[in-house]
Design a protein around this motif. Structure first.
Motif, PDB file in Angstrom:
ATOM      1  N   VAL A   1     113.556 -30.754 -22.579  1.00 14.70           N
ATOM      2  CA  VAL A   1     112.196 -31.277 -22.710  1.00 14.70           C
ATOM      3  C   VAL A   1     111.263 -30.528 -21.765  1.00 14.70           C
ATOM      4  CG1 VAL A   1     113.079 -33.560 -23.369  1.00 14.70           C
ATOM      5  CG2 VAL A   1     112.464 -33.122 -20.980  1.00 14.70           C
ATOM      6  N   ARG A   2     109.979 -30.647 -22.027  1.00  8.77           N
ATOM      7  CA  ARG A   2     108.982 -30.036 -21.144  1.00  8.77           C
ATOM      8  C   ARG A   2     108.490 -31.016 -20.084  1.00  8.77           C
ATOM      9  NH1 ARG A   2     107.574 -27.242 -26.016  1.00  8.77           N
ATOM     10  NH2 ARG A   2     107.805 -25.005 -25.673  1.00  8.77           N
ATOM     11  N   ASP A   3     108.434 -32.321 -20.418  1.00 10.63           N
ATOM     12  CA  ASP A   3     107.913 -33.338 -19.510  1.00 10.63           C
ATOM     13  C   ASP A   3     108.926 -34.473 -19.434  1.00 10.63           C
ATOM     14  OD1 ASP A   3     106.583 -35.751 -18.586  1.00 10.63           O
ATOM     15  OD2 ASP A   3     104.675 -34.711 -18.876  1.00 10.63           O
ATOM     16  N   LEU A   4     109.618 -34.565 -18.309  1.00 13.89           N
ATOM     17  CA  LEU A   4     110.693 -35.551 -18.178  1.00 13.89           C
ATOM     18  C   LEU A   4     110.164 -36.981 -18.213  1.00 13.89           C
ATOM     19  CD1 LEU A   4     113.751 -35.851 -17.875  1.00 13.89           C
ATOM     20  CD2 LEU A   4     113.415 -35.833 -15.385  1.00 13.89           C
ATOM     21  N   ASN A   5     109.092 -37.257 -17.517  1.00 16.18           N
ATOM     22  CA  ASN A   5     108.560 -38.620 -17.493  1.00 16.18           C
ATOM     23  C   ASN A   5     108.130 -39.090 -18.877  1.00 16.18           C
ATOM     24  OD1 ASN A   5     108.989 -38.931 -14.730  1.00 16.18           O
ATOM     25  ND2 ASN A   5     106.998 -38.050 -14.227  1.00 16.18           N
ATOM     26  N   GLU A   6     107.479 -38.209 -19.613  1.00 15.70           N
ATOM     27  CA  GLU A   6     107.062 -38.538 -20.979  1.00 15.70           C
ATOM     28  C   GLU A   6     108.283 -38.782 -21.871  1.00 15.70           C
ATOM     29  OE1 GLU A   6     105.001 -36.024 -24.480  1.00 15.70           O
ATOM     30  OE2 GLU A   6     103.860 -36.095 -22.594  1.00 15.70           O
TER      31      GLU A   6
END
Length: 161
Positions: A17-22
């Motif tokens: 993924v590019r954004d872990l939190n998202e």
């Protein structure tokens, strides 16, 4: 006829993924997974962060690059975001490993052993971009920090991503 009676189930999917939190929020709020663990894994040259999302039957491991040139960054550059590897839970990993090698599969690792856990990673298939993990568990349903670090360093040193 099935090739191997030793395949038991999908153990986990690893998703770049590019954004872990998202990605965590999506897997919790939309798909209903529970967040189990967030960790940072460092090799000799690169690092990544991961989040283990669990359900009753299997888990999803979300992976994000934490440094330039990491395995995850290189994977995303080559193949885009998505399933980075599929882990099959097997019985008798040694025989599965030898059978697959005899059929031409190349491996990025030998069989790595830790307390209650044995695993091996194939080399990435250039046609599909898929890497396969074969994992045998004996009561250990998590991943130990030492195991993850050793595996990450092995894949890093072999230029596997």
């Amino acid at each position: 006829m099935y090739l191997f009676k030793d395949y038991k189930k999908i153990d986990h999917l690893a998703i770049a993924v590019r954004d872990l939190n998202e990605a965590i929020k999506y897997h919790q709020d939309v798909l209903g997974f529970e967040l189990d663990t967030i960790r940072e894994t460092k090799g000799k040259h690169t690092s990544m962060r991961s989040a283990v999302m669990v359900s009753e039957e299997f888990s999803v491991v979300l992976l994000v690059s934490n440094s330039r040139g990491s395995q995850i960054e290189r994977y995303i550059e080559q193949y885009g975001t998505g399933v980075q590897h599929v882990a099959f839970q097997v019985e008798g990993i040694e025989s599965v490993y030898e059978e697959l090698k005899s059929k031409g599969m190349e491996f990025s690792t030998e069989i790595l052993c830790d307390a209650g856990l044995k695993q091996a990673f194939s080399k990435r298939d250039p046609n599909t971009g898929m890497m396969y993990e074969f994992i045998e568990r004996d009561g250990n349903f998590s991943f130990e920090e030492s195991n993850i670090n050793r595996l990450f360093e092995r894949l890093e040193s072999g230029e596997s991503y």
